[in-house]
Design a protein around this motif. Structure first.
Motif, short mmCIF file in Angstrom:
data_model
loop_
_atom_site.label_atom_id
_atom_site.label_comp_id
_atom_site.label_asym_id
_atom_site.label_seq_id
_atom_site.Cartn_x
_atom_site.Cartn_y
_atom_site.Cartn_z
N PRO A 114 26.35 57.70 71.86
CA PRO A 114 27.59 56.89 71.93
C PRO A 114 28.77 57.63 71.29
N SER A 115 29.95 57.42 71.81
CA SER A 115 31.15 58.10 71.26
C SER A 115 31.54 57.48 69.90
N CYS A 116 31.14 56.22 69.66
CA CYS A 116 31.43 55.60 68.36
C CYS A 116 30.76 56.43 67.26
N PRO A 117 31.52 56.83 66.23
CA PRO A 117 30.98 57.75 65.22
C PRO A 117 30.06 57.09 64.18
N ASP A 118 30.01 55.73 64.19
CA ASP A 118 29.30 55.01 63.12
C ASP A 118 27.80 55.22 63.18
N ASN A 154 4.86 53.02 73.01
CA ASN A 154 4.59 54.26 72.24
C ASN A 154 5.50 54.32 71.01
N PHE A 155 5.43 53.26 70.19
CA PHE A 155 6.24 53.22 68.97
C PHE A 155 5.33 52.86 67.79
N ARG A 156 5.72 53.34 66.62
CA ARG A 156 4.91 53.06 65.42
C ARG A 156 5.36 51.75 64.78
N PRO A 157 4.46 51.01 64.14
CA PRO A 157 4.86 49.78 63.43
C PRO A 157 5.86 50.10 62.30
N LEU A 158 6.65 49.07 61.93
CA LEU A 158 7.61 49.23 60.84
C LEU A 158 6.88 49.56 59.54
N GLN A 159 7.52 50.40 58.72
CA GLN A 159 6.96 50.84 57.45
C GLN A 159 7.78 50.27 56.29
N PRO A 160 7.16 50.15 55.10
CA PRO A 160 7.90 49.56 53.97
C PRO A 160 9.06 50.45 53.51
N LEU A 161 10.18 49.79 53.15
CA LEU A 161 11.37 50.54 52.71
C LEU A 161 11.08 51.23 51.37
N MET A 162 10.26 50.58 50.53
CA MET A 162 9.97 51.10 49.18
C MET A 162 11.27 51.41 48.45
N ASN A 163 11.32 52.50 47.68
CA ASN A 163 12.50 52.70 46.83
C ASN A 163 13.57 53.50 47.56
N ARG A 164 14.05 52.92 48.72
CA ARG A 164 15.08 53.66 49.49
C ARG A 164 16.28 52.79 49.77
N THR A 165 17.43 53.44 49.86
CA THR A 165 18.67 52.76 50.27
C THR A 165 19.11 53.37 51.60
N VAL A 166 19.49 52.49 52.53
CA VAL A 166 20.08 52.97 53.78
C VAL A 166 21.58 53.01 53.58
N ARG A 167 22.18 54.20 53.85
CA ARG A 167 23.64 54.33 53.70
C ARG A 167 24.30 54.18 55.07
N SER A 168 25.54 53.69 55.07
CA SER A 168 26.30 53.60 56.32
C SER A 168 27.53 54.50 56.22
N SER A 169 27.93 55.01 57.38
CA SER A 169 29.13 55.88 57.42
C SER A 169 30.37 55.03 57.66
N PHE A 170 30.18 53.70 57.75
CA PHE A 170 31.27 52.79 58.11
C PHE A 170 31.26 51.57 57.19
N GLN A 171 32.41 50.89 57.10
CA GLN A 171 32.49 49.70 56.24
C GLN A 171 32.28 48.45 57.07
#
Ligand SMILES: Cc1cc(C)[n+](CCc2c[nH]cn2)c(C)c1
Ligand SMILES: [Zn+2]
Length: 261
Positions: A186-190, A244-261
């Motif tokens: 996608p052209s959207c940079p987010d 052909n997809f793997r089940p969701l895994q635990p987030l554990m001690n992680r933060t997801v960052r975003s490039s957008f507000q």
């Protein structure tokens, strides 16, 4: 707790017979991206994508997806910027999809599945001498994830779809000599980004994930074309290549960052 049920689910999931637990598995993929828990990082740069369409080599059904592989002997197709410290070379891209439109993606957003997900796999050729070595290192790989949603016909994807009947069976290959995969981004940079892993064996924790916020639109016929591929080789009892997809895994001690507000 949630953690052991995940592991149990991994062990039970028919397709991804991943070991009950990955030794020291603290950054496994895929994960659910909870939009409101992601943290805007103003220091994240825009992702810069420059692919040379003539580096495209072939399409290969490897028995878990179909891969479009690229000549990664030079820096002609690379990404740089975003969360990355180095530039990374494009090696291949492939998809994950479901038997029906209700599921198929590996990552979810606020627990919503998309019917399919594109992965563009890149490796850190600045630091590591080969892809195989990069696969084993924490900063070895960078995978761009793009969600596919049901909607308008996708012109760029159609050239790929038209070639799929030639790679219906496992271990079939067809030459594919000019394709620019940036038409699938996608052209959207987010984007969101987090530290994760491969989602099929060897499941190594070597992936900086860059998940595009905006999906691309594909139509029903294009998704159906993915579903007519086979996990099985010619002559074997046919098993449709779906889910052909793997089940969701635990987030554990992680933060997801975003490039957008
Ligand atoms: C050595 C190696 C093996 C595999 C199956 N893969 C693909 C694993 C994968 C597919 N989608 C997310 N991870 C990679 C990238 C490297
Ligand atoms: Zn993948």
């Amino acid at each position: 707790g949630a953690c052991c049920s995940y592991r149990l689910r991994n062990a039970l999931h028919p397709l991804w017979q991943s070991p009950l637990s990955i030794p020291g598995g603290s950054r496994q993929s895929p994960i659910n991206i909870q939009w409101r828990d992601s943290v805007y990082d103003p220091f994240l740069k825009p992702l810069k994508i420059s692919y040379d369409p003539t580096t495209c080599l072939h399409i290969w059904n490897n028995g878990y997806s179909f891969l479009v592989e690229f000549d990664d002997s030079t820096d002609r197709s690379i990404i740089v910027g975003g969360p990355l410290e180095n530039q990374y070379r494009l090696k291949q891209f492939h998809f994950h999809w479901g038997a029906i439109n209700e599921w198929g993606s590996e990552h979810t957003v606020d627990s919503k599945f998309y019917p399919a997900e594109l992965h563009l796999v890149h490796w850190n050729a600045v630091v590591y001498p080969s892809f195989e070595e990069a696969v084993m290192e924490g900063n070895g790989l960078a995978v761009i994830g793009v969600f596919l949603k049901l909607g308008a016909h996708h012109e760029g994807l159609q050239t790929l779809v038209d070639a799929l009947p030639a790679v219906k069976h496992k271990d079939t290959v067809i030459e594919f000599d000019v394709f620019d995969p940036s038409c699938l981004i996608p052209s959207c940079p987010d984007y969101w980004t987090y530290a994760g892993s491969l989602t099929t064996p060897p499941l190594t924790e070597s992936v900086t994930w860059i998940i595009k916020k905006k999906p691309i639109e594909v139509d029903e016929n294009q998704l159906e074309a993915f579903r007519m591929l086979l996990f099985t080789s010619d002559g074997e009892e046919e098993k449709r290549m779906v889910d052909n997809f793997r089940p969701l895994q635990p987030l554990m001690n992680r933060t997801v960052r975003s490039s957008f507000q």
